[in-house]
Design a protein around this motif. Sequence first.
Motif, PDB file in Angstrom:
ATOM      1  N   LYS A 154       0.828  -1.203   0.000  1.00  0.00           N
ATOM      2  CA  LYS A 154       0.000   0.000   0.000  1.00  0.00           C
ATOM      3  C   LYS A 154       0.863   1.253   0.000  1.00  0.00           C
ATOM      4  O   LYS A 154       0.575   2.227  -0.695  1.00  0.00           O
ATOM      5  CB  LYS A 154      -0.923  -0.003   1.222  1.00  0.00           C
ATOM      6  CG  LYS A 154      -1.935   1.138   1.244  1.00  0.00           C
ATOM      7  CD  LYS A 154      -2.880   1.018   2.428  1.00  0.00           C
ATOM      8  CE  LYS A 154      -3.906   2.151   2.428  1.00  0.00           C
ATOM      9  NZ  LYS A 154      -4.842   2.039   3.582  1.00  0.00           N
ATOM     10  N   GLY A 155       1.947   1.234   0.782  1.00  0.00           N
ATOM     11  CA  GLY A 155       2.849   2.378   0.828  1.00  0.00           C
ATOM     12  C   GLY A 155       3.542   2.616  -0.501  1.00  0.00           C
ATOM     13  O   GLY A 155       3.645   3.766  -0.962  1.00  0.00           O
ATOM     14  N   THR A 175       2.509   1.637  -3.522  1.00  0.00           N
ATOM     15  CA  THR A 175       1.518   2.072  -4.501  1.00  0.00           C
ATOM     16  C   THR A 175       1.155   3.541  -4.300  1.00  0.00           C
ATOM     17  O   THR A 175       1.022   4.301  -5.262  1.00  0.00           O
ATOM     18  CB  THR A 175       0.253   1.194  -4.404  1.00  0.00           C
ATOM     19  OG1 THR A 175       0.621  -0.180  -4.575  1.00  0.00           O
ATOM     20  CG2 THR A 175      -0.745   1.585  -5.476  1.00  0.00           C
ATOM     21  N   TRP A 176       0.996   3.935  -3.043  1.00  0.00           N
ATOM     22  CA  TRP A 176       0.681   5.345  -2.766  1.00  0.00           C
ATOM     23  C   TRP A 176       1.809   6.252  -3.233  1.00  0.00           C
ATOM     24  O   TRP A 176       1.574   7.288  -3.870  1.00  0.00           O
ATOM     25  CB  TRP A 176       0.458   5.550  -1.262  1.00  0.00           C
ATOM     26  CG  TRP A 176       0.242   7.005  -0.919  1.00  0.00           C
ATOM     27  CD1 TRP A 176      -0.919   7.706  -0.960  1.00  0.00           C
ATOM     28  CD2 TRP A 176       1.257   7.939  -0.500  1.00  0.00           C
ATOM     29  NE1 TRP A 176      -0.709   9.015  -0.612  1.00  0.00           N
ATOM     30  CE2 TRP A 176       0.620   9.192  -0.319  1.00  0.00           C
ATOM     31  CE3 TRP A 176       2.624   7.833  -0.264  1.00  0.00           C
ATOM     32  CZ2 TRP A 176       1.318  10.323   0.089  1.00  0.00           C
ATOM     33  CZ3 TRP A 176       3.319   8.967   0.134  1.00  0.00           C
ATOM     34  CH2 TRP A 176       2.667  10.198   0.319  1.00  0.00           C
ATOM     35  N   LEU A 177       3.059   5.872  -2.937  1.00  0.00           N
ATOM     36  CA  LEU A 177       4.205   6.713  -3.280  1.00  0.00           C
ATOM     37  C   LEU A 177       4.364   6.853  -4.788  1.00  0.00           C
ATOM     38  O   LEU A 177       4.550   7.972  -5.297  1.00  0.00           O
ATOM     39  CB  LEU A 177       5.476   6.112  -2.672  1.00  0.00           C
ATOM     40  CG  LEU A 177       6.785   6.841  -2.985  1.00  0.00           C
ATOM     41  CD1 LEU A 177       6.781   8.238  -2.378  1.00  0.00           C
ATOM     42  CD2 LEU A 177       7.984   6.038  -2.469  1.00  0.00           C
ATOM     43  N   ASP A 212      -0.212   7.167  -6.507  1.00  0.00           N
ATOM     44  CA  ASP A 212      -1.060   8.251  -6.002  1.00  0.00           C
ATOM     45  C   ASP A 212      -0.285   9.564  -5.854  1.00  0.00           C
ATOM     46  O   ASP A 212      -0.761  10.621  -6.270  1.00  0.00           O
ATOM     47  CB  ASP A 212      -1.664   7.866  -4.650  1.00  0.00           C
ATOM     48  CG  ASP A 212      -2.580   6.661  -4.759  1.00  0.00           C
ATOM     49  OD1 ASP A 212      -3.059   6.395  -5.868  1.00  0.00           O
ATOM     50  OD2 ASP A 212      -2.813   5.985  -3.744  1.00  0.00           O
ATOM     51  N   PHE A 213       0.907   9.488  -5.269  1.00  0.00           N
ATOM     52  CA  PHE A 213       1.668  10.719  -5.004  1.00  0.00           C
ATOM     53  C   PHE A 213       2.473  11.160  -6.221  1.00  0.00           C
ATOM     54  O   PHE A 213       2.263  12.251  -6.757  1.00  0.00           O
ATOM     55  CB  PHE A 213       2.587  10.517  -3.810  1.00  0.00           C
ATOM     56  CG  PHE A 213       3.442  11.716  -3.495  1.00  0.00           C
ATOM     57  CD1 PHE A 213       2.884  12.847  -2.919  1.00  0.00           C
ATOM     58  CD2 PHE A 213       4.799  11.724  -3.792  1.00  0.00           C
ATOM     59  CE1 PHE A 213       3.656  13.966  -2.643  1.00  0.00           C
ATOM     60  CE2 PHE A 213       5.585  12.837  -3.526  1.00  0.00           C
ATOM     61  CZ  PHE A 213       5.012  13.957  -2.944  1.00  0.00           C
ATOM     62  N   GLN A 229      -0.265  10.548  -9.830  1.00  0.00           N
ATOM     63  CA  GLN A 229      -1.558  11.224  -9.824  1.00  0.00           C
ATOM     64  C   GLN A 229      -1.464  12.657  -9.313  1.00  0.00           C
ATOM     65  O   GLN A 229      -2.031  13.578  -9.896  1.00  0.00           O
ATOM     66  CB  GLN A 229      -2.566  10.422  -8.978  1.00  0.00           C
ATOM     67  CG  GLN A 229      -2.774   8.992  -9.470  1.00  0.00           C
ATOM     68  CD  GLN A 229      -3.444   8.921 -10.839  1.00  0.00           C
ATOM     69  OE1 GLN A 229      -3.817   9.925 -11.419  1.00  0.00           O
ATOM     70  NE2 GLN A 229      -3.588   7.717 -11.362  1.00  0.00           N
ATOM     71  N   GLN A 230      -0.747  12.856  -8.201  1.00  0.00           N
ATOM     72  CA  GLN A 230      -0.608  14.207  -7.652  1.00  0.00           C
ATOM     73  C   GLN A 230       0.545  14.961  -8.300  1.00  0.00           C
ATOM     74  O   GLN A 230       0.460  16.161  -8.540  1.00  0.00           O
ATOM     75  CB  GLN A 230      -0.412  14.143  -6.139  1.00  0.00           C
ATOM     76  CG  GLN A 230      -1.597  13.543  -5.382  1.00  0.00           C
ATOM     77  CD  GLN A 230      -1.387  13.562  -3.881  1.00  0.00           C
ATOM     78  OE1 GLN A 230      -0.781  14.478  -3.331  1.00  0.00           O
ATOM     79  NE2 GLN A 230      -1.882  12.534  -3.203  1.00  0.00           N
TER      80      GLN A 230
END
Length: 481
Positions: free
Chosen positions: A292-293, A295-297, A300-301, A304-305
């Motif tokens: 999860k970490g 994938t977020w890094l 998402d971060f 995406q961001q």
Amino acid sequence: MKYDEVGRQIHDAVGGADNISSFTNCMTRLRVSVHDTDKVDVERLKELDGVMGVVPGSQTQIVVGPGHAERLRQAFAKVSGIEPDPEVDDDTDAADRDVAAETKAAVKSHQTTGIHAMFRHIGNIFVPIIPGFIACGLVLAIANIWKLADPAIAENAWYLAFAGIGGIVVGGLNFLVGMNTAKEFGGTPVLGFIAGGVPFLEQMAGVVETAPDGSEIPIQQLSVPLFGTLSPGLGGVIGVIVTAWIFTVIEKKLRTFVPAVLDLFVVPIVTVLAGSLLCVFVIMPISALVMKGLTWLLVDFALQQGGIIGGFLMASLFLPMVMLGVHQGLTPVHAELITQHGFTMLLPILAMAGAGQVGMAIGVYLRTRNDKLRKVIRGAFPVGVLGIGEPLIYGVSLPLVYPFITACLGAGFGGAFVAFGIQQGGDFGAQALGLSGVLMVPVLSAGGWMWYLGGWLISVVMGFVLTYMFGFKEKMADRIM
């Protein structure tokens, strides 16, 4: 290429069977080890049909390019009557590869830490699966094109069977990873196969059973202290790798004290039970947090961001990650994204790194007057376009230093464009691992190929412009001598 005929000619040119001690092949060349180098007719080898170059020596290397080396090895085995050695892992493709080999060896000589060893293990686990990813990915790409041409075909049994073939590797990825992990660490492959299945037990989902009266009875989901309920696939392939590794550790430890007469009965069952308990109560919760970490890094971060800035940084920094030996750590993330979404949106961005190298090669070729350097580029350029970047990296840009930097920066512009496309045109990505360059186009999910090709061309152009204007001076060519 007429492989049988070329194989016979090579056999004669290297001095016949009496002068051959062994032979093998890598991705792009046939490698023949000889007893007496004076008996090898190098000039005759260079004139043979399909031969791109020859590297003389005790191991004479005949460069024929990707796809030809394996077939030529098989033909050469028939002619010589000698069993070949296993295929070696070396995909350098320049006819004169001394600089490339030395540079690659120098880079790898610094990759000696425990972290590097871990990433090498990850690479060894996934590399054998890549041909399957490519095959099924291309089949799935054909199915997608078929569906676009005729949407009604989605209900056709032949189409469904075709699409099903394309999904085999992704569907069985956890089992393949489990088996390869067991092999990598010296365990029993079938126990690794079981380890690959434990994190994906459907009972963790609280599946519904049917009672004798026809009513549905939900089954309570598995739960662990502090974490809560579990779900199938929690932790993804990272969980599978760790579980299969734990199985191997338990198996080896048991064999140190279990009597040989009881080995077949005791070791497998204790390994499976103990390893499964550790998987459910420890490995799955922890690996879920790790995945999860990551994938977020990365998604998402950074993507995406971060948008175009994130895309620029990821594409620019990918080759430095390769130099540091940590790029293999992204492979489980790619695999998990393909499993969850059907594609990995990270890979088209990272593939821009190779396009930047292609642009760099054009810039150096036009600027230099060094015949040896231009010869290296001519040999490495075609496979660079196809996505095999190592010859350009280790044979040209890294030895020259500054062109490596301008190539990476050029790749960043293409990465930014692809990231922009993902934000504007909807998520898309590569449906298979192992393909890069222009060969990635067929395995991109619907609508993504235009953004990808646009980014690839931008990377080539910017890699060329930055290298031609700022990245090369003629004195750098002396490093290739």
